[in-house]
Design a protein around this motif. Structure first.
Motif, PDB file in Angstrom:
ATOM      1  N   LEU A 405      79.130  23.405  31.228  1.00 15.26           N
ATOM      2  CA  LEU A 405      79.369  22.750  32.514  1.00 15.26           C
ATOM      3  C   LEU A 405      78.083  22.803  33.316  1.00 15.26           C
ATOM      4  O   LEU A 405      77.445  23.862  33.428  1.00 15.26           O
ATOM      5  N   ALA A 406      77.678  21.656  33.879  1.00 20.06           N
ATOM      6  CA  ALA A 406      76.452  21.608  34.679  1.00 20.06           C
ATOM      7  C   ALA A 406      76.545  20.454  35.663  1.00 20.06           C
ATOM      8  O   ALA A 406      77.418  19.589  35.561  1.00 20.06           O
ATOM      9  N   ASN A 407      75.615  20.437  36.609  1.00 20.04           N
ATOM     10  CA  ASN A 407      75.633  19.467  37.700  1.00 20.04           C
ATOM     11  C   ASN A 407      74.498  18.461  37.555  1.00 20.04           C
ATOM     12  O   ASN A 407      73.356  18.830  37.289  1.00 20.04           O
ATOM     13  N   SER A 408      74.825  17.193  37.784  1.00 14.32           N
ATOM     14  CA  SER A 408      73.832  16.134  37.599  1.00 14.32           C
ATOM     15  C   SER A 408      72.845  16.056  38.757  1.00 14.32           C
ATOM     16  O   SER A 408      71.756  15.497  38.607  1.00 14.32           O
ATOM     17  N   VAL A 409      73.227  16.584  39.928  1.00 18.30           N
ATOM     18  CA  VAL A 409      72.319  16.661  41.084  1.00 18.30           C
ATOM     19  C   VAL A 409      72.499  18.047  41.710  1.00 18.30           C
ATOM     20  O   VAL A 409      73.050  18.955  41.088  1.00 18.30           O
ATOM     21  N   GLY A 410      72.070  18.209  42.956  1.00 16.78           N
ATOM     22  CA  GLY A 410      72.192  19.494  43.623  1.00 16.78           C
ATOM     23  C   GLY A 410      73.643  19.881  43.845  1.00 16.78           C
ATOM     24  O   GLY A 410      74.528  19.034  43.967  1.00 16.78           O
ATOM     25  N   VAL A 411      73.880  21.195  43.888  1.00 15.39           N
ATOM     26  CA  VAL A 411      75.234  21.711  44.099  1.00 15.39           C
ATOM     27  C   VAL A 411      75.181  22.772  45.189  1.00 15.39           C
ATOM     28  O   VAL A 411      74.195  23.504  45.329  1.00 15.39           O
ATOM     29  N   LEU A 412      76.241  22.860  45.957  1.00 16.13           N
ATOM     30  CA  LEU A 412      76.320  23.832  47.045  1.00 16.13           C
ATOM     31  C   LEU A 412      76.536  25.235  46.489  1.00 16.13           C
ATOM     32  O   LEU A 412      77.294  25.431  45.546  1.00 16.13           O
ATOM     33  N   GLN A 413      75.863  26.227  47.086  1.00 14.73           N
ATOM     34  CA  GLN A 413      76.093  27.608  46.675  1.00 14.73           C
ATOM     35  C   GLN A 413      77.424  28.133  47.215  1.00 14.73           C
ATOM     36  O   GLN A 413      78.088  28.938  46.566  1.00 14.73           O
ATOM     37  N   ASP A 414      77.798  27.689  48.411  1.00 13.90           N
ATOM     38  CA  ASP A 414      79.006  28.211  49.042  1.00 13.90           C
ATOM     39  C   ASP A 414      80.242  27.428  48.621  1.00 13.90           C
ATOM     40  O   ASP A 414      80.924  26.790  49.422  1.00 13.90           O
ATOM     41  N   ILE A 415      80.509  27.468  47.318  1.00  7.59           N
ATOM     42  CA  ILE A 415      81.749  26.931  46.769  1.00  7.59           C
ATOM     43  C   ILE A 415      82.366  28.032  45.913  1.00  7.59           C
ATOM     44  O   ILE A 415      81.829  29.132  45.801  1.00  7.59           O
ATOM     45  N   TRP A 416      83.486  27.736  45.289  1.00 10.47           N
ATOM     46  CA  TRP A 416      84.196  28.706  44.458  1.00 10.47           C
ATOM     47  C   TRP A 416      84.026  28.291  43.004  1.00 10.47           C
ATOM     48  O   TRP A 416      84.874  27.626  42.428  1.00 10.47           O
ATOM     49  N   PRO A 417      82.930  28.672  42.359  1.00  9.11           N
ATOM     50  CA  PRO A 417      82.653  28.179  41.001  1.00  9.11           C
ATOM     51  C   PRO A 417      83.641  28.674  39.954  1.00  9.11           C
ATOM     52  O   PRO A 417      83.833  28.011  38.930  1.00  9.11           O
ATOM     53  N   ASN A 418      84.267  29.837  40.199  1.00  8.54           N
ATOM     54  CA  ASN A 418      85.183  30.411  39.211  1.00  8.54           C
ATOM     55  C   ASN A 418      86.645  30.050  39.482  1.00  8.54           C
ATOM     56  O   ASN A 418      87.547  30.675  38.932  1.00  8.54           O
ATOM     57  N   ARG A 419      86.862  29.070  40.319  1.00  5.08           N
ATOM     58  CA  ARG A 419      88.226  28.680  40.681  1.00  5.08           C
ATOM     59  C   ARG A 419      89.052  28.314  39.442  1.00  5.08           C
ATOM     60  O   ARG A 419      88.621  27.498  38.614  1.00  5.08           O
ATOM     61  N   LEU A 420      90.203  28.958  39.297  1.00  5.39           N
ATOM     62  CA  LEU A 420      91.164  28.713  38.209  1.00  5.39           C
ATOM     63  C   LEU A 420      90.613  29.039  36.823  1.00  5.39           C
ATOM     64  O   LEU A 420      91.242  28.733  35.813  1.00  5.39           O
ATOM     65  N   LEU A 421      89.454  29.679  36.753  1.00  2.54           N
ATOM     66  CA  LEU A 421      88.811  29.916  35.453  1.00  2.54           C
ATOM     67  C   LEU A 421      89.700  30.735  34.525  1.00  2.54           C
ATOM     68  O   LEU A 421      89.646  30.591  33.302  1.00  2.54           O
ATOM     69  N   GLY A 422      90.555  31.575  35.100  1.00  2.00           N
ATOM     70  CA  GLY A 422      91.409  32.427  34.286  1.00  2.00           C
ATOM     71  C   GLY A 422      92.422  31.691  33.438  1.00  2.00           C
ATOM     72  O   GLY A 422      92.947  32.258  32.464  1.00  2.00           O
ATOM     73  N   ILE A 423      92.717  30.425  33.765  1.00  2.00           N
ATOM     74  CA  ILE A 423      93.711  29.707  32.945  1.00  2.00           C
ATOM     75  C   ILE A 423      93.165  29.427  31.539  1.00  2.00           C
ATOM     76  O   ILE A 423      93.946  29.124  30.626  1.00  2.00           O
ATOM     77  N   LEU A 424      91.846  29.572  31.370  1.00  3.85           N
ATOM     78  CA  LEU A 424      91.277  29.356  30.037  1.00  3.85           C
ATOM     79  C   LEU A 424      91.782  30.398  29.049  1.00  3.85           C
ATOM     80  O   LEU A 424      91.876  30.128  27.847  1.00  3.85           O
ATOM     81  N   GLN A 425      92.096  31.619  29.518  1.00  2.00           N
ATOM     82  CA  GLN A 425      92.588  32.647  28.600  1.00  2.00           C
ATOM     83  C   GLN A 425      94.040  32.393  28.190  1.00  2.00           C
ATOM     84  O   GLN A 425      94.568  33.063  27.303  1.00  2.00           O
ATOM     85  N   GLN A 426      94.668  31.403  28.825  1.00  4.20           N
ATOM     86  CA  GLN A 426      96.041  31.035  28.483  1.00  4.20           C
ATOM     87  C   GLN A 426      96.101  29.866  27.507  1.00  4.20           C
ATOM     88  O   GLN A 426      97.169  29.296  27.282  1.00  4.20           O
ATOM     89  N   GLY A 427      94.957  29.487  26.944  1.00  7.84           N
ATOM     90  CA  GLY A 427      94.934  28.400  25.967  1.00  7.84           C
ATOM     91  C   GLY A 427      94.848  27.019  26.576  1.00  7.84           C
ATOM     92  O   GLY A 427      95.048  26.017  25.885  1.00  7.84           O
ATOM     93  N   VAL A 428      94.542  26.929  27.877  1.00  9.70           N
ATOM     94  CA  VAL A 428      94.382  25.625  28.523  1.00  9.70           C
ATOM     95  C   VAL A 428      93.067  25.005  28.047  1.00  9.70           C
ATOM     96  O   VAL A 428      92.029  25.668  27.985  1.00  9.70           O
ATOM     97  N   ARG A 429      93.127  23.738  27.699  1.00 13.62           N
ATOM     98  CA  ARG A 429      91.929  23.051  27.224  1.00 13.62           C
ATOM     99  C   ARG A 429      90.862  22.996  28.308  1.00 13.62           C
ATOM    100  O   ARG A 429      91.166  22.859  29.497  1.00 13.62           O
ATOM    101  N   MET A 430      89.617  23.049  27.868  1.00 13.39           N
ATOM    102  CA  MET A 430      88.499  23.061  28.803  1.00 13.39           C
ATOM    103  C   MET A 430      88.560  21.875  29.761  1.00 13.39           C
ATOM    104  O   MET A 430      88.329  22.004  30.962  1.00 13.39           O
ATOM    105  N   GLY A 431      88.896  20.711  29.240  1.00 14.09           N
ATOM    106  CA  GLY A 431      88.970  19.521  30.077  1.00 14.09           C
ATOM    107  C   GLY A 431      90.075  19.592  31.108  1.00 14.09           C
ATOM    108  O   GLY A 431      89.927  19.104  32.233  1.00 14.09           O
TER     109      GLY A 431
END
Length: 735
Positions: A405-431
């Motif tokens: 995962l990467a950004n095509s232009v600048g990205v804000l630092q004050d966002i929540w980059p890990n939002r919902l990331l834990g659902i990946l351990q439940q077998g949810v597809r990356m997309g």
């Protein structure tokens, strides 16, 4: 709830079919699938990698997807979008991957859909547009075609229409398989697809992670760094047991962290690697100057800084002696510290040290990244409109990385980059995870159908299917609110919000005040911010004191977005209590000038009485009052005279554009006067109307709406369209 309406309409009236005679479509081999997926490829790449593409298609079908393979000499992005829309309406399309040379939409007039991008669109179009596949995966967005790039024929410029929805809600997910251009382009595509096929039967459990934080990220706040670790423990509790492993690297740990970073990403057991920091299309900035407290290392840092400055002046053929004297006077340093700046051996040594502080494309070309998923939380690392870019050297390398995962232009630092990331351990597809969190600039590179293995494959299949039709799964989402997994709770809250909208407000408020989980509380705050109601304000006043540093920081920013007088006491209380929290304190310093000045001065006198225990409080009070008076004077200078047509147009234009990043709410009445003045400069009026669209939460929002409504009947088409667009942005709630 526009997506539900859109989907229902598709059942009644399919999209108008486009001529497909020239497009070759290979249908799924299986018929017992819940959802489908499209592999979109250009004709030349298909011919060169037909064997690998067909093998990849078979892998997707083993995963339960109905896989379409579509190839063509694509003339424009609309051809692809129309094909995807048809599959979405007729065959439950859940995602697509773009392989090879696929047209790149360059989006303009949509900066409010990005996290941070606010570049002046009058400069070079390649630089001031956002390369974005939201053109392809958010079907409700409407675009007006402008032109094809004259130099890079893969680039197509579009303006987000005034009639379009003005928020993101992806219908499908997308990703790109686009390695570095050149003689290895096709071989690397084939190599990558072979890698996906080879790894398809491997059972990859998500139990190892590495998180790297680079210099300058979050104002180098240790509070922010520590808070992320606590939050990740909520999201991934098993990683903090003997069965898991998680490593946290920080630029402070060594003078040069490049080898440590490379060693980590090449670990054969690594599942996820997260990089937080600054970046560019070809660099990740790992280290700054060495941290030093002793005299000699500190002096060496200053000498190195000075040498770099003098070397830059010499390289640009500037006046070296004048530059030396300028730094000598400004920093009160000896001229002798710059004497050897242009000695060849010193230049080489400095160059090597500078290069060693960062990670470059050349470093990755000799590395083998093995983390299955790499998140590059940095600017420009995913600039896929360039011939070469950083993200291409992770997934499309010889290592085991499958998705980046990467950004095509600048990205804000004050966002929540890990939002919902834990659902990946439940077998949810990356997309399916990506679909919930993407901004205009966010992109996946690699196979978006990849999912980590899980014990409960039945639940994983249920989640992946439910995320395609969330409005039909309300009972599932309600049941997950009591899950022990915080990100399953958060996913449920988000899906219920999309279904219920305002009706979920009380539940979000109550959950915030009752939940022991910091990430759940942050999710409630984020969702309530879209409603912008009394429940939101009640939570906001408490959120600025939340134990989670990121929640505090975002709450401060949200207070600045609103500017309400009744938020000032809580903001000032945070000012006094959290001076030790670098990033929170810097956000407060930025936001206080946005609040009504007189009310802030009055509240300051009252709040100062409550914090008598603070050391040096008298000096602090004087400093804050002085700052407020300075803000008040600046506001009057920049905006009190904004309607004076005798002022330089460039100055007035700059003041207007400033509002796109700085929410000076007290400037709004002056700007409204300007946009309603038919004798005013037309260009200034249009830009001022656009600037007001950046105040969707302002206490003065209704005044802006009324002013823009009066302009929707303008005979000037450009003013009318911008007024309509500003109204759409101000009125949207994100569901």
């Amino acid at each position: 709830m526009r997506k539900f309406t859109f989907l229902a309409l598709l059942g009644l009236c399919l999209w108008k079919p486009v001529p497909t005679a020239a497009q070759q479509l290979i249908k799924p081999e299986r018929s017992d699938y819940q959802t489908s997926f499209a592999i979109v490829v250009d004709k030349d790449t298909y011919k060169a990698a037909k064997k690998e593409l067909e093998a990849y298609k078979r892998v997707l079908e083993k995963r339960g997807l109905g896989a379409y393979l579509i190839y063509h000499n694509w003339d424009n992005p609309e051809q692809i979008k129309n094909s995807l829309q048809q599959l979405y309406g007729k065959d439950r399309l859940e995602g697509a991957v773009f392989v090879g040379n696929i047209p790149i939409p360059m989006i303009r007039d949509a900066q409010h859909l990005s996290s941070a991008f606010k570049m002046d669109q009058r400069i070079n179009w390649q630089r001031s547009s956002v390369p974005s596949d939201r053109f392809y995966d958010d079907f409700d967005l409407q675009f007006d075609f402008i032109k094809q790039d004259s130099l890079n024929k893969q680039l197509y410029y579009y303006s987000l229409s005034a009639e379009s929805p003005q928020f993101l809600q992806l219908d499908i997910y997308t990703a790109r398989i686009k390695p570095t251009e050149g003689p290895q382009f096709i071989p690397r595509i084939k190599q990558y697809l072979q890698k996906v096929v080879q790894q398809a039967d491997q059972k990859e459990r998500l139990n190892t992670m590495m998180v790297y934080t680079g210099h300058g990220y979050h104002a180098e706040s240790l509070n922010a760094w520590a808070a992320e670790q606590v939050a990740l423990r909520e999201q991934f509790p098993s990683m903090f047991t003997l069965q898991g492993n998680i490593a946290f690297l920080n630029f402070r740990m060594m003078k040069a962290m490049r080898d440590s970073y490379l060693s980590q990403i090449q670990r054969p057991d690594l599942d996820i690697a997260i990089y937080h920091g600054h970046g560019s299309d070809d660099t990740q900035l790992l280290n700054g100057y060495a941290y030093a407290t002793a005299p000699h290392p500190s002096i060496e840092n200053i000498k190195r800084y000075l040498r770099n400055k003098i070397q830059n002046v010499a390289e640009s053929k500037g006046d070296v002696e004048a530059a030396k004297n300028r730094y000598h006077t400004w920093l009160d340093v000896p001229l002798s510290w710059m004497d050897n700046a242009l000695v060849d051996s010193v230049i080489r040594a400095d160059s090597l040290e500078n290069a060693g502080a960062d990670l470059h494309i050349s470093d990755l070309e000799t590395a083998t990244p093995n983390a299955k998923f790499v998140m590059l939380d940095a600017c420009d690392n995913g600039a896929f409109h360039h011939a070469d870019y950083m993200a291409a050297h992770y997934a499309f390398s010889p290592g085991n990385t499958l998705v980046t995962l990467a950004n095509s232009v600048g990205v804000l630092q004050d966002i929540w980059p890990n939002r919902l990331l834990g659902i990946l351990q439940q077998g949810v597809r990356m997309g399916n995870w990506f679909k919930q969190v993407a901004y205009l600039e966010t992109h996946l590179f690699g196979d978006p159908t990849f999912a980590f293995d899980t014990d409960n494959t039945t639940a994983a299949a249920q989640y992946n299917t439910a995320l395609q039709n969330p409005h039909q799964q309300e009972e599932l989402w309600k049941s997950l609110l009591s899950s022990a997994d915080v990100d399953l709770q958060n996913m449920a809250l988000q899906q219920l919000f999309l279904i219920q909208g305002d009706k979920q407000s009380a539940q979000l408020r109550d959950t915030y005040f009752s939940s022991p989980n910091m990430t759940v509380r942050l999710q409630c705050l984020q969702l309530l911010s879209s409603l912008d109601n009394a429940d939101y304000v009640a939570v906001l006043k408490q959120a600025v004191h939340d134990p989670y540093e990121l929640t505090q920081r975002l709450a401060v920013q949200m207070m600045g977005e609103k500017g309400n007088v009744d938020l000032i006491p809580a903001l000032l209380e945070a000012t006094f209590n959290y001076k030790h929290m670098e990033r929170v304190a810097s956000r407060i310093q930025n936001v206080l000038p946005f609040m009504p000045n007189k009310a802030t001065e009055q509240a300051l006198e009252q709040e100062i009485q409550k914090v008598g225990h603070l050391s040096n409080i008298v000096s602090w009070e004087e400093q804050l009052l002085k700052s407020q008076l300075k803000n008040e004077a600046k506001l009057l200078k920049d905006y009190g005279q904004i309607n004076d047509s005798s002022r330089d147009k460039k100055e007035r234009f700059f003041s207007i554009r400033t509002l796109r990043a700085y929410r000076y709410h007290e400037a709004i009445p002056y700007i409204i006067t300007l946009i309603l003045n038919e004798n005013e400069d037309r260009d200034l009026r249009i830009h001022a109307i656009e600037a007001l669209s950046w105040f969707p939460k302002s206490y003065a929002k209704q005044a802006i709406i009324e002013a823009c409504q009066s302009l929707t009947g303008s005979n000037d088409l450009a003013i009318k369209k911008q007024a309509i667009k500003t109204l759409a942005i101000l009125n949207c709630k994100g569901y």
